[in-house]
Structure formats: C-alpha cells, structure tokens
Write a protein that holds these residues in place. Structure first.
Motif, short mmCIF file in Angstrom:
data_model
loop_
_atom_site.label_atom_id
_atom_site.label_comp_id
_atom_site.label_asym_id
_atom_site.label_seq_id
_atom_site.Cartn_x
_atom_site.Cartn_y
_atom_site.Cartn_z
N GLY A 157 22.72 35.71 37.88
CA GLY A 157 23.69 34.79 37.28
C GLY A 157 23.94 35.08 35.82
N HIS A 158 22.89 35.40 35.07
CA HIS A 158 23.06 35.72 33.65
C HIS A 158 23.84 37.02 33.47
N LYS A 198 26.08 38.22 35.57
CA LYS A 198 27.47 37.94 35.92
C LYS A 198 28.20 37.30 34.74
N HIS A 199 27.53 36.41 34.05
CA HIS A 199 28.13 35.76 32.88
C HIS A 199 28.39 36.78 31.77
N LEU A 231 23.53 23.97 27.65
CA LEU A 231 23.54 25.40 27.37
C LEU A 231 22.38 26.12 28.07
N ALA A 277 21.53 25.99 31.06
CA ALA A 277 21.97 26.46 32.38
C ALA A 277 22.99 27.59 32.28
N ARG A 278 23.55 27.81 31.09
CA ARG A 278 24.56 28.86 30.90
C ARG A 278 24.36 29.55 29.55
N PRO A 279 23.18 30.11 29.33
CA PRO A 279 22.90 30.72 28.02
C PRO A 279 23.86 31.86 27.72
N GLY A 280 24.19 32.01 26.46
CA GLY A 280 25.13 33.03 26.05
C GLY A 280 24.50 34.37 25.79
N GLU A 337 18.83 32.99 23.83
CA GLU A 337 19.04 31.61 24.30
C GLU A 337 18.35 31.39 25.63
N SER A 338 18.42 32.38 26.53
CA SER A 338 17.77 32.23 27.83
C SER A 338 16.26 32.14 27.70
#
Length: 594
Positions: free
Chosen positions: A231-232, A234-235, A355, A357-360, A364-365
């Motif tokens: 997921g990370h 893909k983002h 954030l 759940a959707r770290p940049g 951040e993750s």
C-alpha cells in the motif's frame, strides 16, 4: 498440568484479533494468533525458509507469511492447498489472564528443532585451504576490489567448505548451496552478521534493522516491514515515475548530443532521488545536477563502510585520517537534518492522526508505526540511513548489470522491448501501478541479473555459539563467509547456471517465480532476514527498464571489458553506453512534469 509447568507467553488482553504477535519463549520464536475468539500458538518460523510468521498478516482466517505468501489455517496450522505441511501447534491455555503453553512440550519441540543426526563431524582445523604467510595468513592474496573472485577460485580448488586466515581471524568459507541456505535460516539465533559490521554501523550512527541482531532485530523488524508494504509503495508510485521521467529527459539530451553515458553514475543519481524522496519526502534532484550538501554527506558513508569493513583493526578509534574527519563532519550534518525531519513528522502526525494510515514518506510511516512501541528517534534515524544506503547502492548496481546484459544480448533487448511496448501502449512511461505485476520478463531479467551479478557475492557472518554446519564443527565467534553467488551457480549447474536465461524464472502459468521461493537464490538474503525492501527495488527496476526499452536504442560504448569491482557492494566498472531515440512516441501525461 501444574502452574509451575506452564510457560507464560502474553497477556490475553494484549492480543488483537487477527494481528499476529511475536513471542520469544526461552529462545524459541513463536507466534500467537487470536481469531474468532480462539487463541492459537504456533512455531514462529515458516517451514519454507524459516521466515518469522509474526511479520505476516491474517487474511480470511489464514496466517500469511510475509516472505512468500504461504498460508496457514489460524486454528489448525495446516497449509492451504497442502495439508501435509502443518505448523506445530502448541496446547495453549489462558490461565489467570495469561496465554501459556506447557514447558515440557516446549522442551520437546526445542530438542527436535535442535536435533542432529549421529554422523561424525570434522573439526574446523581439518578443512583444506590456501597456504598463507606467517602472522598475516592469506591477507595479501586478497585485494579489496576483487577478493570475491579469488575466494570463488579457491572454492573451485578446495571444495565447497574450506578455511582461510586473515591476520588473527580463522575464517570458514562456505560455497555449498544447502549449507548457505541453512546458515541463513539459522539467523539470528545461531549466526549473526559479523559483530565488527554492527560496531562500524553504530559508529556511523547508521544502525538499523540491517545491522541489528537478536532481540534488537526482532524489535525493529516488524515496524520496518510494515513501513514498506504494498500500500505504501502504491501511494509512492506516481512520485517515483516523475523521477523516472526526469531520467528519461537526461538520457534524451545525451542521445541528442551523441554523448556517451556513464551508466552507473546516472543510475546512482536516479536511486538517490527515489530513495531520498521515499525516505523523507525530500527530492534531492541529483539527476538534473542539483547536488547539495546532504547528498554529498550521504556519499561519504559507503566509502567509509568499504574502508572499515576490510580493515583488520579499528584504527579510526585512535587515529583520525583526513577521510575520517570528513566523515565525522558529514555525519553531524546528516543527523541534524534527520532530527529536524523526524520532529516535523511527529508534529504532522499529531496534527493529523489520519496521516498514520496514509503516510507520505518512510519517516512518517516509521514514526506512525512506532507510536507507543518504544521505537526511538535513534531507531528511525538508523533505519532511514539503512534505506538510503541499501536503496542507492544495491538497486543502482542491479539496474546497471541488467543493462549490461541487454547490451551483450540483442535477444534479451528485443524480448524486454516487446513486453514494454505491449504493456505501455502509446505511453512513454509506466502509468498504472496495477500494470507492473504483468512485467513478467522484465522482473525475470532483473532476477537473473542479480543471480549472476549480486550486489553482495560474499556475506560475512559469525557463529554466536559452538555449532555444526554440515559436518564441520564451528567454534563460537568463528567468522563464516558465505559465497552466495558461487553457491547459486553450483546449485544450478545442471541447468546452464553460467548462462543468462530468463526462462528459468518463468513459471508454466506465465508468471514470474517469486524470488523468495527460488532454490539457492540469495541476492535478497533468505530465511527470517529476507530483504524487506525488495519490492521497492523491483518496482524501480521495472520503471526504468520499461522506459529505456520504450524510448531508446541501446549499445555499449567505450572499449575494454566490463569488470566486477567490490566496493562494499559489487559494481560494474567501465560500463559506458550510448543511446539513440526510437521513433517518436505519443507524449506521456508525466512527460513534462518536474
């Protein structure tokens, strides 16, 4: 069963439904899973390659191994599709709110796991090996940049297990594929990376999951794995492809000018830009020549690692050479920058809890994963440094070696071009993240290049305690050097191992064989410590190779052979190429973005 015979593992209230929990039971790794109200305790290692099952996740009632996707029923431990394979399931009970197992059952399991057959073993000193000089041994027979080639030649001469001496160190050399794999599987409890490497990394303040050992590694591992999920990636994919577009523009300019390209330099710039952006959201843009202080500081570290790993004594602890003083200045600057970035990340997460759940970016993750888990700023810094070094060095070299093979093999070039044209259509670049799994032949070619030209053809371990590897006694603290490339080729000798053949990676159903399932393939490691960043590396490779094939004609330039040089990792030396534009293509939406 008396209370005294019980081994407590975890508080029942600490379990989260369908979230695997890693437990160390007197040195035995276990995994605890609560699913639909039931609690199960299993052997913590996957029977395939020994990976830690607690790194995985629960999907549809199955515990899924993070390394290669083997699935085990959460209640019985049976493997989906193969009921003959089953995890050992302990008789778990909840007593006074504590999940427990029987101590006697644990002892039996430990003895079975550690049991060996009764065959005779050889003492380490009985192994053959090259003659050396008094005091220094074989030291002067090995040069830093080509020592791996000498070691592989010695394996041909003395066999898959031999010994050498470097000054005071008596070293076991292993080129047998089964024994290399066995050593990987027995990390971190029996073998560890050489303690000198961990000490050097700590001295550089670059100690992350790559250099951590034992409980320290277990503590960091899952946080790092979760920060590198599908997921990370893909983002991050659109950002990565903007950097691929920037590399395309650089190569178009070189093609228009008829200029030769120092391939490894360009690819290193690309991986620096990708890794810095993924790691902390700061695009250094070295591709367009925007070199600044931070990338120069980071560049000091691989050179220092190469110098210090091969040094017999840690002279830098007593005498600072000019290179060491330059390194110290670079480290101060790097850590000041990372401290600021970590503080900023914690502030952003506090201001926007969603954030997490959707770290940049990677920082951040890591910070989001570590909240409440004892993952310090020092841990975050060490793992960001690890990602920067590993991401830059290994991926750039893997790409360079693959392009080298494309120069040497017109049939390979045509195959990869046909796949790129078919999947990209009118686009110049990979546009859709969902397309990358269909790049079967590009991935197969990348794996084949890494098989023949791995970044680490020699991996240096040491024994934590007295043990046996194969039929050889290995005393505690003995350095054990695994000749991973030589072992791979020996294991596949019957299939033309020395030839570049991507078909060995194509399965009957047309998919690519998973690297972690391949026999005797070690560029990503094996066992519990497989590389968590391999998905990012393969995504970068697919983006660059498809762009190259879709837009350029490729040929080798310069003269003389391309040689292997070992400078911390193995790089191609004297690899210069020349590019020509292919026929004009329809512009990509990413084409003119920075």
């Amino acid at each position: 069963m008396t209370v005294a015979s019980l081994v407590p593992l975890a508080r029942a209230c600490a379990l989260v439904d369908d979230v695997p929990l890693a437990v160390d039971a007197d040195g035995v790794p276990l995994v605890v899973v609560r699913h639909r109200g039931g609690v199960s305790v299993f052997d913590g290692r996957c029977p395939h390659q020994g990976n830690l099952l607690a790194d995985g996740e629960v999907v549809d009632g199955h515990l899924v191994c993070a390394a290669h996707g083997w699935r085990f029923d959460c209640a019985s431990g049976r493997r989906a599709g193969d009921p003959r394979t089953c995890l050992h399931r302990f008789d778990a009970r909840v007593v006074d709110g504590e999940v427990t197992i029987d101590a006697a059952e644990l002892d039996v399991f430990r003895m079975q796991r550690a049991g060996r057959d009764a065959r005779a073993v050889r003492p380490f000193r009985s192994l053959p090996g090259p003659r050396g000089l008094p005091l220094v041994g074989n030291l002067f027979q090995l040069r830093e940049t080509d020592q791996h080639l000498v070691m592989e030649d010695w394996a041909d001469e003395y066999g898959p297990m031999y010994r050498i001496r470097l000054g005071p160190y008596r070293i076991l050399m292993v080129a047998d594929p089964l024994l290399v794999e066995d050593a990987f599987k027995r990390r971190p409890d029996t073998f560890r990376r050489m303690s000198t490497v961990e000490g050097i990394a700590r001295g550089l303040k670059a100690a992350g999951v790559f250099t951590a050992e034992g409980d320290e590694w277990r503590r960091q591992r899952k946080v790092v794995v979760q920060a590198l999920t599908h997921g990370h990636l893909k983002h991050f994919f659109p950002t990565m492809m903007r950097i691929v577009a920037r590399l395309q523009r650089r190569w178009e300019q070189a093609a228009d000018e008829g200029r030769e390209i120092d391939l490894l330099d360009d690819l290193t710039r690309f991986t620096i830009d990708v890794t810095s952006t993924f790691a902390f959201g700061q695009d250094l843009n070295t591709i367009e020549g925007h070199e600044g202080t931070l990338e120069q500081q980071i560049g000091e570290i691989p050179r220092a690692l190469s110098r210090r790993v091969t040094a017999l004594v840690p002279y830098w602890n007593h005498v600072k050479l000019p290179a060491d003083r330059a390194l110290d200045r670079a480290l101060v600057g790097i850590h000041d920058t990372l401290a600021r970035l970590i503080t900023d990340a914690r502030r952003r997460l506090a201001e926007d809890p969603g954030l997490a759940a959707r770290p940049g970016n990677y920082i951040e993750s890591l910070v989001a994963q570590s909240e409440g888990g004892g993952f310090s700023d020092e841990d975050v810094t060490g793992n960001v440094m690890t990602l920067m070094l590993a991401g830059e060095e290994t991926t750039a070299r893997a790409l360079a070696w693959l392009i080298h093979f494309m120069c040497e093999r017109p049939d390979l070039r045509d195959t990869l071009r046909a796949e790129s044209d078919a999947l990209l259509g009118a686009d110049e670049l990979l546009q859709d993240f969902a397309t990358h799994p269909r790049m079967v032949r590009i991935e197969a070619a990348a794996l084949e290049a890494m098989r023949l030209k791995p970044a680490a053809p020699v991996l240096r371990l040491e024994a934590l305690h007295d043990t046996v590897l194969g039929d050889v006694e290995v005393p505690a603290r003995t350095p054990v050097f695994l000749l991973t490339r030589h072992a791979t080729i020996r294991a596949q000798a019957a299939t033309g191992a020395a030839a570049f053949d991507i078909e060995r990676w194509i399965q009957p159903d047309g998919t690519t064989l998973d690297a972690t399932s391949a026999k005797a393939f070690f560029p990503f490691g094996a066992g519990p410590r497989f590389c968590p960043g391999r998905f990012l590396a393969l995504l970068e490779i697919k983006g660059v190779i498809s762009m190259l094939c879709r837009n350029f004609e490729l040929e080798r330039a310069g003269s003389g052979p391309v040689e292997e040089k070992l400078v911390f990792t193995m790089r191609p030396d004297n690899l210069v190429i020349r590019l020509k534009r292919r026929a004009a293509q329809s512009p990509s939406p990413l084409r003119n973005q920075p």
